[in-house]
Design a protein around this motif. Structure first.
Motif, PDB file in Angstrom:
ATOM      1  N   MET A   1       0.837  -1.189   0.000  1.00 50.52           N
ATOM      2  CA  MET A   1       0.000   0.000   0.000  1.00 50.52           C
ATOM      3  C   MET A   1       0.876   1.244   0.000  1.00 50.52           C
ATOM      4  N   ASP A   2       0.552   2.169  -0.892  1.00 53.79           N
ATOM      5  CA  ASP A   2       1.322   3.393  -1.022  1.00 53.79           C
ATOM      6  C   ASP A   2       0.435   4.584  -0.659  1.00 53.79           C
ATOM      7  N   ILE A   3       0.929   5.443   0.227  1.00 50.17           N
ATOM      8  CA  ILE A   3       0.191   6.632   0.671  1.00 50.17           C
ATOM      9  C   ILE A   3       1.015   7.854   0.303  1.00 50.17           C
ATOM     10  N   THR A   4       0.474   8.695  -0.581  1.00 52.83           N
ATOM     11  CA  THR A   4       1.210   9.842  -1.092  1.00 52.83           C
ATOM     12  C   THR A   4       0.447  11.122  -0.819  1.00 52.83           C
ATOM     13  N   PRO A   5       1.038  12.072  -0.092  1.00 55.23           N
ATOM     14  CA  PRO A   5       0.355  13.354   0.121  1.00 55.23           C
ATOM     15  C   PRO A   5       0.016  14.013  -1.214  1.00 55.23           C
ATOM     16  N   ILE A   6      -1.121  14.685  -1.262  1.00 56.28           N
ATOM     17  CA  ILE A   6      -1.557  15.352  -2.488  1.00 56.28           C
ATOM     18  C   ILE A   6      -0.729  16.624  -2.670  1.00 56.28           C
ATOM     19  N   PRO A   7      -0.033  16.763  -3.790  1.00 54.95           N
ATOM     20  CA  PRO A   7       0.842  17.930  -3.986  1.00 54.95           C
ATOM     21  C   PRO A   7       0.073  19.251  -3.899  1.00 54.95           C
ATOM     22  N   ASP A   8       0.670  20.218  -3.222  1.00 54.72           N
ATOM     23  CA  ASP A   8       0.134  21.582  -3.137  1.00 54.72           C
ATOM     24  C   ASP A   8      -1.257  21.647  -2.519  1.00 54.72           C
ATOM     25  N   ALA A   9      -1.638  20.628  -1.755  1.00 55.23           N
ATOM     26  CA  ALA A   9      -2.939  20.631  -1.086  1.00 55.23           C
ATOM     27  C   ALA A   9      -2.742  20.834   0.416  1.00 55.23           C
ATOM     28  N   ALA A  10      -3.689  21.526   1.036  1.00 49.74           N
ATOM     29  CA  ALA A  10      -3.591  21.798   2.462  1.00 49.74           C
ATOM     30  C   ALA A  10      -3.742  20.533   3.300  1.00 49.74           C
ATOM     31  N   LEU A  11      -4.428  19.556   2.763  1.00 50.18           N
ATOM     32  CA  LEU A  11      -4.634  18.283   3.447  1.00 50.18           C
ATOM     33  C   LEU A  11      -4.938  17.235   2.397  1.00 50.18           C
ATOM     34  N   GLY A  12      -4.896  15.968   2.793  1.00 54.53           N
ATOM     35  CA  GLY A  12      -5.249  14.891   1.878  1.00 54.53           C
ATOM     36  C   GLY A  12      -4.069  14.094   1.371  1.00 54.53           C
ATOM     37  N   ALA A  13      -4.310  12.810   1.106  1.00 52.91           N
ATOM     38  CA  ALA A  13      -3.316  11.901   0.539  1.00 52.91           C
ATOM     39  C   ALA A  13      -4.044  10.877  -0.326  1.00 52.91           C
ATOM     40  N   VAL A  14      -3.344  10.366  -1.348  1.00 50.93           N
ATOM     41  CA  VAL A  14      -3.887   9.329  -2.221  1.00 50.93           C
ATOM     42  C   VAL A  14      -3.328   7.987  -1.780  1.00 50.93           C
ATOM     43  N   VAL A  15      -4.216   6.988  -1.687  1.00 50.43           N
ATOM     44  CA  VAL A  15      -3.836   5.647  -1.248  1.00 50.43           C
ATOM     45  C   VAL A  15      -4.003   4.682  -2.413  1.00 50.43           C
ATOM     46  N   HIS A  16      -2.912   4.050  -2.832  1.00 51.28           N
ATOM     47  CA  HIS A  16      -2.955   3.021  -3.874  1.00 51.28           C
ATOM     48  C   HIS A  16      -2.635   1.668  -3.245  1.00 51.28           C
ATOM     49  N   GLY A  17      -3.312   0.637  -3.748  1.00 49.01           N
ATOM     50  CA  GLY A  17      -2.985  -0.717  -3.329  1.00 49.01           C
ATOM     51  C   GLY A  17      -3.620  -1.154  -2.030  1.00 49.01           C
TER      52      GLY A  17
END
Length: 299
Positions: A1-17
């Motif tokens: 599982m990969d968790i990547t913060p959303i670029p240039d966003a105040a909050l949030g991350a994308v989760v793959h896998g």
């Protein structure tokens, strides 16, 4: 599982896998909780689409999922699942919602047992754009206040109530004001359409505190005169939507977004009503209804 913060966003991350179907192993479960506490909004992509039962089971890993209490607008076999759409078929609305702007709110703030985590899945999204969901960080609002302002807000209580227009869709026996002082053992998970809560909430996992109000469901600060209540609420709610505190999620079909309901408010951007937008949603609530209200006044 990969968790990547959303670029240039105040909050949030994308989760793959992530595994959203079947048993979620303990390591992934704990990793998702930690990521949610850090990023407040998680966007799950690249997973196998869950069935209604599997979507409900995934949400239940993160707390009790109450029924919506709706007599129409929920899934016919799983009342816990809210269908959000702008569709009308054979003269009847499919789910709840429309293509207009939906103001800032956090789900079930009008109930004594408030929501802990929200889950929203995109089934169909407008092809020409629009219908984005906005999330604003209300922990950040609290943390931006001076110690004197924080102490003042800790002394206030706020009435939250179901927004006008939904009364006829809620089961009649649930339509009443409920107070936690009545005894938590007598309060059903779906109970209440009006409740008074402290203005400041505290996340029992992280200790972070938030300004727990919204445009859609907060009626007034009961400890202030109506005009003073309105003035203060407007001042605080001016925070919602400010770019430095807000993430705007552009939906892709299959997205599942999970968010912290205690520390954020969310809203929906309008879209072309000629296009289709269909979502399904569940929310988890706190096992202990008093847990979010153990706020601590700064020294």
């Amino acid at each position: 599982m990969d968790i990547t913060p959303i670029p240039d966003a105040a909050l949030g991350a994308v989760v793959h896998g992530a595994q959203v179907i079947g048993d979620v192993d303990t390591a992934q479960f704990e990793e998702i909780w930690a990521a949610l506490d850090t990023h407040l909004v998680l966007v799950f992509r690249g997973h196998e689409p869950p069935s209604y039962e599997e979507f409900l089971a995934f949400g239940r890993r993160f707390g009790y999922i109450p029924k919506t209490g709706l007599t129409s607008g929920a899934h016919p076999d799983h009342n816990e699942i809210l269908i959000v759409s702008n569709l009308v078929e054979d003269g009847r609305r499919v789910g709840v919602g429309d293509a207009d702007w939906m103001d800032w709110h956090t789900d079930y703030s009008f109930r004594p047992r408030v929501s802990q985590v929200g889950f929203l899945e995109a089934v169909e999204v407008p092809s020409s754009g629009g219908g984005e969901t906005l999330f604003t960080d209300m922990y950040a609002l609290y943390e931006s206040l001076s110690p004197e302002e924080r102490r003042r807000l800790h002394s206030y209580r706020v009435r939250h109530a179901l927004r006008t227009g939904y009364e006829e869709t809620i089961e009649e026996e649930l339509q009443r004001e409920v107070s936690l002082s009545e005894g938590t053992g007598q309060i059903l998970p779906e109970d209440g359409t009006s409740t008074i809560h402290p203005l400041i909430a505290r996340n029992p996992r992280t200790g972070r505190q938030s300004v727990y109000i919204s445009t859609l469901n907060t009626r007034r600060i009961v400890d202030l005169a109506p005009e003073d209540s309105r003035k203060l609420l407007d001042e605080l709610l001016a925070h919602a939507g400010r770019p430095e505190y807000t993430y705007a999620h552009t939906w892709q079909p299959g997205d599942i977004v999970m968010w912290d309901q205690l520390g954020t408010v969310h809203a929906k951007q309008p879209f072309d009503p000629a296009e289709r937008r269909v979502m399904r949603q569940v929310v988890s609530i706190f096992d202990d209804p008093t847990a979010p209200w153990r706020a601590e006044v700064a020294a």
